[in-house]
Design a protein around this motif. Structure first.
Motif, mmCIF file in Angstrom:
data_model
loop_
_atom_site.group_PDB
_atom_site.id
_atom_site.type_symbol
_atom_site.label_atom_id
_atom_site.label_comp_id
_atom_site.label_asym_id
_atom_site.label_seq_id
_atom_site.Cartn_x
_atom_site.Cartn_y
_atom_site.Cartn_z
ATOM 1 N N ASN A 1 -1.960 -3.260 -5.690
ATOM 2 C CA ASN A 1 -3.345 -2.519 -5.267
ATOM 3 C C ASN A 1 -3.149 -2.235 -3.839
ATOM 4 O OD1 ASN A 1 -4.385 -2.977 -7.639
ATOM 5 N ND2 ASN A 1 -5.055 -5.134 -7.249
ATOM 6 N N ARG A 2 -2.601 -2.829 -2.892
ATOM 7 C CA ARG A 2 -2.632 -2.290 -1.719
ATOM 8 C C ARG A 2 -1.793 -1.034 -1.408
ATOM 9 N NH1 ARG A 2 -2.500 -2.415 3.792
ATOM 10 N NH2 ARG A 2 -0.523 -3.088 4.744
ATOM 11 N N ILE A 3 -0.628 -1.070 -2.224
ATOM 12 C CA ILE A 3 0.190 0.370 -2.117
ATOM 13 C C ILE A 3 -0.750 1.493 -2.641
ATOM 14 C CG2 ILE A 3 1.946 1.664 -3.084
ATOM 15 C CD1 ILE A 3 3.513 -1.213 -3.088
ATOM 16 N N HIS A 4 -1.487 0.846 -3.664
ATOM 17 C CA HIS A 4 -2.211 2.203 -4.591
ATOM 18 C C HIS A 4 -3.483 2.569 -3.133
ATOM 19 C CE1 HIS A 4 -5.691 3.738 -6.940
ATOM 20 N NE2 HIS A 4 -4.626 4.443 -7.476
ATOM 21 N N GLU A 5 -4.004 1.823 -2.865
ATOM 22 C CA GLU A 5 -5.095 1.939 -1.870
ATOM 23 C C GLU A 5 -4.524 2.720 -0.615
ATOM 24 O OE1 GLU A 5 -7.632 -0.935 0.926
ATOM 25 O OE2 GLU A 5 -8.679 -1.103 -1.079
ATOM 26 N N ALA A 6 -3.571 2.303 -0.150
ATOM 27 C CA ALA A 6 -2.873 3.033 1.088
ATOM 28 C C ALA A 6 -2.514 4.275 0.824
ATOM 29 C CB ALA A 6 -1.500 2.492 1.423
ATOM 30 N N ILE A 7 -2.311 4.894 -0.441
ATOM 31 C CA ILE A 7 -1.820 6.047 -0.679
ATOM 32 C C ILE A 7 -3.039 6.941 -1.329
ATOM 33 C CG2 ILE A 7 0.694 5.636 -0.940
ATOM 34 C CD1 ILE A 7 0.305 5.978 -3.923
ATOM 35 N N SER A 8 -4.158 6.465 -1.723
ATOM 36 C CA SER A 8 -5.229 7.141 -2.346
ATOM 37 C C SER A 8 -6.640 6.978 -1.728
ATOM 38 C CB SER A 8 -5.198 6.749 -3.697
ATOM 39 O OG SER A 8 -5.633 5.313 -3.830
ATOM 40 N N SER A 9 -6.778 6.034 -0.680
ATOM 41 C CA SER A 9 -7.989 5.932 -0.192
ATOM 42 C C SER A 9 -8.169 6.432 1.261
ATOM 43 C CB SER A 9 -8.344 4.351 -0.123
ATOM 44 O OG SER A 9 -8.296 3.987 -1.357
ATOM 45 N N THR A 10 -9.521 6.830 1.717
ATOM 46 C CA THR A 10 -9.634 7.104 2.858
ATOM 47 C C THR A 10 -9.773 6.203 3.821
ATOM 48 O OG1 THR A 10 -12.179 7.266 2.704
ATOM 49 C CG2 THR A 10 -11.460 9.018 2.120
ATOM 50 N N ALA A 11 -9.734 6.490 5.169
ATOM 51 C CA ALA A 11 -9.540 5.516 6.274
ATOM 52 C C ALA A 11 -10.949 4.652 6.145
ATOM 53 C CB ALA A 11 -9.858 6.055 7.643
ATOM 54 N N GLU A 12 -12.189 5.220 6.010
ATOM 55 C CA GLU A 12 -13.429 4.489 5.614
ATOM 56 C C GLU A 12 -13.270 3.629 4.604
ATOM 57 O OE1 GLU A 12 -18.099 5.500 5.797
ATOM 58 O OE2 GLU A 12 -16.783 7.073 6.040
ATOM 59 N N GLU A 13 -12.769 3.916 3.343
ATOM 60 C CA GLU A 13 -12.708 3.202 2.281
ATOM 61 C C GLU A 13 -11.671 2.005 2.555
ATOM 62 O OE1 GLU A 13 -13.452 6.517 -1.372
ATOM 63 O OE2 GLU A 13 -11.278 6.337 -0.295
ATOM 64 N N LYS A 14 -10.793 2.298 3.135
ATOM 65 C CA LYS A 14 -9.643 1.209 3.372
ATOM 66 C C LYS A 14 -10.435 0.217 4.361
ATOM 67 C CE LYS A 14 -5.469 4.208 3.689
ATOM 68 N NZ LYS A 14 -4.578 4.628 4.554
ATOM 69 N N TYR A 15 -10.905 0.426 5.154
ATOM 70 C CA TYR A 15 -11.675 -0.499 6.195
ATOM 71 C C TYR A 15 -12.777 -1.123 5.533
ATOM 72 C CZ TYR A 15 -14.356 -2.563 9.830
ATOM 73 O OH TYR A 15 -15.234 -3.439 10.775
ATOM 74 N N HIS A 16 -13.773 -0.302 4.764
ATOM 75 C CA HIS A 16 -14.663 -1.148 3.866
ATOM 76 C C HIS A 16 -14.183 -2.165 3.126
ATOM 77 C CE1 HIS A 16 -18.364 -1.836 1.630
ATOM 78 N NE2 HIS A 16 -17.702 -1.580 0.631
ATOM 79 N N ASN A 17 -13.102 -1.606 2.414
ATOM 80 C CA ASN A 17 -12.371 -2.709 1.255
ATOM 81 C C ASN A 17 -11.766 -3.916 2.056
ATOM 82 O OD1 ASN A 17 -13.190 -1.086 -1.007
ATOM 83 N ND2 ASN A 17 -11.234 0.098 -0.978
ATOM 84 N N PHE A 18 -11.209 -3.585 3.091
ATOM 85 C CA PHE A 18 -10.547 -4.757 3.914
ATOM 86 C C PHE A 18 -11.696 -5.691 4.473
ATOM 87 C CE2 PHE A 18 -9.410 -6.402 8.214
ATOM 88 C CZ PHE A 18 -8.339 -7.124 7.746
#
Length: 189
Positions: free
Chosen positions: A138-155
């Motif tokens: 899931n982390r790999i998928h998020e890293a290649i498919s999410s925006t910076a904002e989405e990554k931070y929000h999810n984190f």
């Protein structure tokens, strides 16, 4: 320290007091000061590590000196370099303490013996490894498919304690974004 581990195991497996005695007899205690290494790049990882106190990270450093954090781990989490541990090859990663930390260590040989001797413990470890694999996917998928904002929000949603305990520069490294971008995203909230 071992009581923390015992409570953790009891939440995940049915292990008797005698079996805990066997687990405890094989464990070694290590205390790490903030910034102290558990493992350095180029060394072979020899131990399975369970954190009883503190916050740690796994990371690499590129040719330009930039850190790339692949994982944070806190109390009641496991941390090691599985590839190095299983193959005996030098690690590509560093593992160090972000905060003063205390850990329990089991050598690979001891852990193999314990997992063979204690089926409930072995099942627990296998379940943890399966969950860890799914988290990594899931982390790999998020890293290649999410925006910076989405990554931070999810984190922040997934790991609110990390967001409060880890320095902003480390969180940015983990998310694969620039510290300035992270600062801007935090100010938007």
């Amino acid at each position: 320290m071992f009581e923390i581990f015992k409570a953790y195991v009891l939440r995940h497996a049915a292990v008797s007091d005698d079996e805990f005695a066997v687990l405890g007899s094989a464990a070694r205690v290590k205390k790490l000061r903030k910034h102290q290494y558990l493992l350095q790049e180029g060394d072979v990882c020899k131990d399975h590590c369970f954190i009883t106190k503190g916050l740690m990270r796994t990371y690499s450093v590129d040719d330009k000196g930039n850190e790339h954090i692949i994982r944070f781990a806190r109390e009641e989490w496991w941390i090691s370099d599985r590839e190095s541990l299983l193959t005996g090859t030098p690690s590509k990663f560093n593992i160090d303490a972000i905060e003063d930390s205390e850990v329990l260590l089991w050598s690979k040989a001891d852990m193999d013996r314990l997992m063979e001797k204690l089926p409930a413990f072995s099942k627990m470890i296998n379940d943890i490894l399966n969950k860890s694999f799914i988290t990594s996917q899931n982390r790999i998928h998020e890293a290649i498919s999410s925006t910076a904002e989405e990554k931070y929000h999810n984190f922040v949603q997934r790991y609110p304690d990390f967001a409060l305990r880890a320095p902003q520069s480390m969180i940015a490294s983990y998310l694969g974004i620039k510290p300035e971008t992270l600062s801007r995203l935090r100010n938007k909230r």
